[in-house]
Design an enzyme around this catalytic site. Sequence first.
Site, PDB file in Angstrom:
ATOM      1  CB  CYS A   8      -0.982  -0.015   1.180  1.00 18.61           C
ATOM      2  SG  CYS A   8      -0.225   0.096   2.805  1.00 18.61           S
ATOM      3  CG  ASN A  11       4.417  -1.629   5.095  1.00 20.29           C
ATOM      4  OD1 ASN A  11       5.543  -1.926   5.478  1.00 20.29           O
ATOM      5  ND2 ASN A  11       3.453  -2.517   5.062  1.00 20.29           N
ATOM      6  CB  CYS A  13      -3.542   2.016   7.117  1.00 21.73           C
ATOM      7  SG  CYS A  13      -3.304   3.520   8.077  1.00 21.73           S
ATOM      8  NE  ARG A  14      -4.596   1.493   1.883  1.00 19.05           N
ATOM      9  CZ  ARG A  14      -4.437   2.095   0.729  1.00 19.05           C
ATOM     10  NH1 ARG A  14      -5.369   1.987  -0.202  1.00 19.05           N
ATOM     11  NH2 ARG A  14      -3.358   2.816   0.480  1.00 19.05           N
ATOM     12  CB  SER A  15       0.198  -3.407   2.882  1.00 17.50           C
ATOM     13  OG  SER A  15       1.103  -2.494   3.429  1.00 17.50           O
ATOM     14  CG  ASP A 123      -5.300   4.830   2.999  1.00 22.62           C
ATOM     15  OD1 ASP A 123      -5.276   4.460   4.192  1.00 22.62           O
ATOM     16  OD2 ASP A 123      -4.301   5.255   2.393  1.00 22.62           O
TER      17      ASP A 123
HETATM   18  P1  4NP Z   1      -1.738   2.993   4.001  1.00 27.31           P
HETATM   19  O1  4NP Z   1      -2.310   4.411   4.480  1.00 27.31           O
HETATM   20  O2  4NP Z   1      -1.207   3.220   2.593  1.00 27.31           O
HETATM   21  O3  4NP Z   1      -2.930   2.084   4.009  1.00 27.31           O
HETATM   22  O4  4NP Z   1      -0.662   2.594   4.980  1.00 27.31           O
HETATM   23  C1  4NP Z   1      -1.551   5.589   4.572  1.00 27.31           C
HETATM   24  C2  4NP Z   1      -0.631   5.749   5.581  1.00 27.31           C
HETATM   25  C3  4NP Z   1       0.081   6.926   5.712  1.00 27.31           C
HETATM   26  C4  4NP Z   1      -0.124   7.945   4.798  1.00 27.31           C
HETATM   27  C5  4NP Z   1      -1.059   7.795   3.781  1.00 27.31           C
HETATM   28  C6  4NP Z   1      -1.766   6.616   3.652  1.00 27.31           C
HETATM   29  N1  4NP Z   1       0.586   9.167   4.933  1.00 27.31           N
HETATM   30  O5  4NP Z   1       0.261  10.141   4.215  1.00 27.31           O
HETATM   31  O6  4NP Z   1       1.509   9.254   5.777  1.00 27.31           O
END
Ligand code: 4NP
Length: 156
Positions: A8, A11, A13-15, A123
């Site tokens: 994702c 790395n 939240c989702r993955s 997300d």
């Molecule tokens: P992920 O979500 O891709 O599911 O881990 C996010 C985590 C952090 C950020 C964006 C999306 N960020 O902007 O820091």
Amino acid sequence: MINVLFVCLGNICRSPMAEAIFRDIVKKENLTDKITVDSAATSFWHIGSPPHKGTLSILKKYSIFGEDLVGRQITTKDFERFDYIIGMDENNIKNINAITVQPHHAKIIRFLDLTDDKKDVPDPYYTGDFQETYELVSKGCIALLEMIRVEQLITK
Ligand code: 4NP
């Protein structure tokens, strides 16, 4: 060994949620000697970080262990190491494809294209809805294992 990598943007939240859920399923199905699971980010933003507290608390709610997970960024080596690279959304797939090395044998798939609900995994970093993401990721994990069983001739 069949090696699966979830990817994702951050790395956190989702993955990592997908990694923990799929690892849990693989363990319960007694397939740890056949399938390895990992996750990575397309960005460098959270290298070395634990998962988001929303991800950790939803995993805890379902008694799935995720405390050991640490953020890392995808590298070109991952295309040699992994058989399945599963992106959470269309942007992840674009970013994964942008760094692919040729030739490689990794199969690159947008996660929910494996289900009847073909869309991006929302997300929760932005939606705040970790429950919705948990349910979709769980659905995706079941479909992924089914596909791997068929493709890799793993009997039940
Ligand atoms: P992920 O979500 O891709 O599911 O881990 C996010 C985590 C952090 C950020 C964006 C999306 N960020 O902007 O820091």
